[in-house]
Design an enzyme around this catalytic site. Structure first.
Site, PDB file in Angstrom:
ATOM      1  N   LYS A   1       4.696  -0.397 -13.983  1.00 26.83           N
ATOM      2  CA  LYS A   1       6.013  -1.051 -13.958  1.00 26.83           C
ATOM      3  C   LYS A   1       6.195  -1.865 -15.232  1.00 26.83           C
ATOM      4  O   LYS A   1       5.248  -2.491 -15.720  1.00 26.83           O
ATOM      5  CB  LYS A   1       6.085  -1.975 -12.740  1.00 26.83           C
ATOM      6  CG  LYS A   1       7.500  -2.449 -12.441  1.00 26.83           C
ATOM      7  CD  LYS A   1       7.546  -3.738 -11.656  1.00 26.83           C
ATOM      8  CE  LYS A   1       7.038  -3.692 -10.246  1.00 26.83           C
ATOM      9  NZ  LYS A   1       7.982  -3.205  -9.261  1.00 26.83           N
TER      10      LYS A   1
ATOM     11  N   ASP B   1       1.908  -1.025 -10.078  1.00 19.28           N
ATOM     12  CA  ASP B   1       3.264  -1.450  -9.709  1.00 19.28           C
ATOM     13  C   ASP B   1       3.300  -2.981  -9.667  1.00 19.28           C
ATOM     14  O   ASP B   1       4.039  -3.574  -8.895  1.00 19.28           O
ATOM     15  CB  ASP B   1       3.590  -0.837  -8.332  1.00 19.28           C
ATOM     16  CG  ASP B   1       5.033  -1.025  -7.926  1.00 19.28           C
ATOM     17  OD1 ASP B   1       5.883  -1.169  -8.812  1.00 19.28           O
ATOM     18  OD2 ASP B   1       5.308  -1.029  -6.710  1.00 19.28           O
TER      19      ASP B   1
ATOM     20  N   ASP C   1      -8.435  -9.705  -8.795  1.00 21.10           N
ATOM     21  CA  ASP C   1      -7.426 -10.029  -9.800  1.00 21.10           C
ATOM     22  C   ASP C   1      -7.563  -9.031 -10.956  1.00 21.10           C
ATOM     23  O   ASP C   1      -8.651  -8.891 -11.525  1.00 21.10           O
ATOM     24  CB  ASP C   1      -7.717 -11.470 -10.275  1.00 21.10           C
ATOM     25  CG  ASP C   1      -6.674 -11.974 -11.237  1.00 21.10           C
ATOM     26  OD1 ASP C   1      -5.925 -11.153 -11.805  1.00 21.10           O
ATOM     27  OD2 ASP C   1      -6.627 -13.201 -11.437  1.00 21.10           O
TER      28      ASP C   1
ATOM     29  N   ASP D   1      -5.756  -5.367  -5.190  1.00 24.69           N
ATOM     30  CA  ASP D   1      -4.670  -6.359  -5.123  1.00 24.69           C
ATOM     31  C   ASP D   1      -5.269  -7.736  -4.864  1.00 24.69           C
ATOM     32  O   ASP D   1      -6.359  -7.859  -4.305  1.00 24.69           O
ATOM     33  CB  ASP D   1      -3.658  -6.021  -4.017  1.00 24.69           C
ATOM     34  CG  ASP D   1      -2.298  -6.684  -4.267  1.00 24.69           C
ATOM     35  OD1 ASP D   1      -1.363  -5.974  -4.688  1.00 24.69           O
ATOM     36  OD2 ASP D   1      -2.177  -7.914  -4.087  1.00 24.69           O
TER      37      ASP D   1
ATOM     38  N   TRP E   1       2.098   2.958  -2.540  1.00 23.63           N
ATOM     39  CA  TRP E   1       1.660   3.870  -3.612  1.00 23.63           C
ATOM     40  C   TRP E   1       0.297   4.467  -3.245  1.00 23.63           C
ATOM     41  O   TRP E   1       0.032   5.631  -3.509  1.00 23.63           O
ATOM     42  CB  TRP E   1       1.589   3.141  -4.966  1.00 23.63           C
ATOM     43  CG  TRP E   1       2.925   3.002  -5.637  1.00 23.63           C
ATOM     44  CD1 TRP E   1       4.144   2.920  -5.019  1.00 23.63           C
ATOM     45  CD2 TRP E   1       3.195   2.943  -7.043  1.00 23.63           C
ATOM     46  NE1 TRP E   1       5.142   2.803  -5.954  1.00 23.63           N
ATOM     47  CE2 TRP E   1       4.604   2.815  -7.192  1.00 23.63           C
ATOM     48  CE3 TRP E   1       2.408   2.961  -8.186  1.00 23.63           C
ATOM     49  CZ2 TRP E   1       5.210   2.717  -8.449  1.00 23.63           C
ATOM     50  CZ3 TRP E   1       3.017   2.868  -9.452  1.00 23.63           C
ATOM     51  CH2 TRP E   1       4.395   2.749  -9.565  1.00 23.63           C
TER      52      TRP E   1
ATOM     53  N   GLY F   1       0.759  -1.245   0.000  1.00 21.53           N
ATOM     54  CA  GLY F   1       0.000   0.000   0.000  1.00 21.53           C
ATOM     55  C   GLY F   1       0.790   1.297   0.000  1.00 21.53           C
ATOM     56  O   GLY F   1       0.213   2.350   0.226  1.00 21.53           O
TER      57      GLY F   1
HETATM   58  N1  SAM Z   1       2.922  -0.669  -5.163  1.00 19.80           N
HETATM   59  C1  SAM Z   1       2.897  -1.519  -3.994  1.00 19.80           C
HETATM   60  C2  SAM Z   1       3.320  -0.675  -2.818  1.00 19.80           C
HETATM   61  O1  SAM Z   1       3.842   0.397  -3.048  1.00 19.80           O
HETATM   62  O2  SAM Z   1       3.106  -1.089  -1.687  1.00 19.80           O
HETATM   63  C3  SAM Z   1       3.796  -2.727  -4.162  1.00 19.80           C
HETATM   64  C4  SAM Z   1       3.265  -3.698  -5.167  1.00 19.80           C
HETATM   65  S1  SAM Z   1       4.054  -5.254  -5.127  1.00 19.80           S
HETATM   66  C5  SAM Z   1       5.590  -4.885  -5.868  1.00 19.80           C
HETATM   67  C6  SAM Z   1       3.254  -6.154  -6.383  1.00 19.80           C
HETATM   68  C7  SAM Z   1       1.838  -6.570  -6.062  1.00 19.80           C
HETATM   69  O3  SAM Z   1       1.239  -7.082  -7.249  1.00 19.80           O
HETATM   70  C8  SAM Z   1       1.702  -7.690  -5.031  1.00 19.80           C
HETATM   71  O4  SAM Z   1       1.057  -7.212  -3.887  1.00 19.80           O
HETATM   72  C9  SAM Z   1       0.836  -8.751  -5.746  1.00 19.80           C
HETATM   73  O5  SAM Z   1      -0.136  -9.346  -4.909  1.00 19.80           O
HETATM   74  C10 SAM Z   1       0.182  -7.926  -6.822  1.00 19.80           C
HETATM   75  N2  SAM Z   1      -0.353  -8.714  -7.945  1.00 19.80           N
HETATM   76  C11 SAM Z   1       0.325  -9.604  -8.712  1.00 19.80           C
HETATM   77  N3  SAM Z   1      -0.513 -10.141  -9.628  1.00 19.80           N
HETATM   78  C12 SAM Z   1      -1.742  -9.559  -9.446  1.00 19.80           C
HETATM   79  C13 SAM Z   1      -3.021  -9.714 -10.083  1.00 19.80           C
HETATM   80  N4  SAM Z   1      -3.196 -10.553 -11.107  1.00 19.80           N
HETATM   81  N5  SAM Z   1      -4.068  -8.972  -9.629  1.00 19.80           N
HETATM   82  C14 SAM Z   1      -3.891  -8.126  -8.579  1.00 19.80           C
HETATM   83  N6  SAM Z   1      -2.705  -7.950  -7.944  1.00 19.80           N
HETATM   84  C15 SAM Z   1      -1.651  -8.657  -8.361  1.00 19.80           C
END
Ligand code: SAM
Length: 307
Positions: free
Chosen positions: A158, A118, A93, A77, A55, A53
């Site tokens: 990203k 991200d 998702d 997420d 961002w 969280g």
């Molecule tokens: N931007 C976040 C922060 O600043 O705290 C960090 C994000 S983290 C690098 C990547 C996130 O992508 C993870 O929490 C993961 O659960 C989520 N994620 C991956 N595939 C996903 C999907 N298909 N749908 C939703 N979230 C997804």
């Protein structure tokens, strides 16, 4: 490894905890904003792949600081996320159209001004596989964006600058007049991670948003870097963030005032019930072979929606 070693090694990790950010990634969005002025005029924002969280924290602090009225932030997420003020959470998702519909419902039919993503899959260490999965996530985020973003709006995501990145740029250029690949100071040089900043959303005339995926829907046997003419898009690359900002690949000594001892700062918000917690619990209690082993967080409901 001592508790202080990551603090010593990673200046942005340390600063994130000191400044109350849930993850060091907060600095990436802050540095992108510094360069691109992302938040001016933004009232409705979507944070895709938002957990834990940081961002969303940046969005909440930046958007709600001056104008409390009319600001809406929706964070999505797969994983549960601890509540944040002014952020509505959807546990879902981003590859599903139902998630796009739920975001639209929260905005009561009004489009978003900004979508950020991200998203990162769990990396396997197999570079081709990681790049491919990351590309899928970016395209899923783009699809969701085409459902929710207003014309003229901005999309930030990203991207892994792998060998097929040109195809992704081409896809993005179909929908945005400005596409820049940006590398904030807080993103390590050793990582192929960068961020695409896509400005002025202008879908092709008659485009109907859908959730199809060109990488999945077509056979994947083209060398996309061989694309030529108008199909080959080269986008500008920008190293962003103040050049005097901390270099994320360097190690900075702890800056302690004279006579003061190092004090460990705990994470601002530890993950709530991450998948590894269940695995550690099963291993510790010798339950790995038990199919009916109870979950460590059996009553984990969706997080409460913050107002
Ligand atoms: N931007 C976040 C922060 O600043 O705290 C960090 C994000 S983290 C690098 C990547 C996130 O992508 C993870 O929490 C993961 O659960 C989520 N994620 C991956 N595939 C996903 C999907 N298909 N749908 C939703 N979230 C997804």
């Amino acid at each position: 490894m001592g508790r202080s070693s990551k603090d010593k090694r990673d200046i942005y990790y340390r600063l994130a905890k000191e400044e109350g950010w849930r993850a060091r990634s907060a600095f990436k969005l802050l540095q992108l904003d510094h360069e691109f002025n992302l938040f001016t005029g933004v009232n409705r924002a979507v944070d895709l792949c938002a957990a834990p969280g940081s961002w969303s924290q940046v969005l909440s602090r930046k958007l709600r600081f001056s104008k409390n009225e009319g600001v809406k932030i929706v964070a999505v997420d797969l994983q549960a996320m601890a509540p944040l003020p002014g952020v509505t959470q959807i546990q879902g998702d981003i590859t599903k159209v139902s998630t796009a519909q739920e975001i639209i419902r929260h905005f009561e039919g009004q489009p978003a001004d900004l979508v950020v993503c991200d998203g990162a899959p769990d990396v396997t260490g197999l570079h081709d596989v990681d790049e491919y999965i990351q590309a899928q996530l970016l395209l899923a985020a783009l699809n969701i964006t085409t459902h929710v973003l207003k014309p003229g709006g901005t999309f930030v995501a990203k991207i892994f600058r792998g060998k097929d990145v040109t195809l992704l740029y081409s896809q993005l250029k179909i929908f945005f007049s400005g596409v820049t690949c940006a590398k904030p100071r807080s993103s390590r040089n050793s990582s192929i991670e960068a961020f695409v900043v896509c400005q002025n959303y202008s879908p092709p005339e008659g485009y109907v948003p859908n959730m199809s995926n060109p990488l999945l829907d077509h056979s994947y046997d083209v060398d996309f870097n061989q694309l030529e003419g108008p199909n080959r898009v080269i986008v500008p690359f920008l190293a962003c963030g103040d050049l005097s900002a901390f270099d994320s690949d360097r190690t900075y000594p702890l800056q302690l005032e004279a006579g003061k001892q190092y004090q460990y700062t705990p994470p601002t918000q530890p993950p709530i019930c991450p998948p590894y917690q269940q695995a550690c619990h099963l291993r510790k209690n010798n339950l790995l072979s038990r199919e009916d082993a109870p979950s460590v967080c059996p009553n984990q409901d969706k997080p409460e929606l913050a107002d």
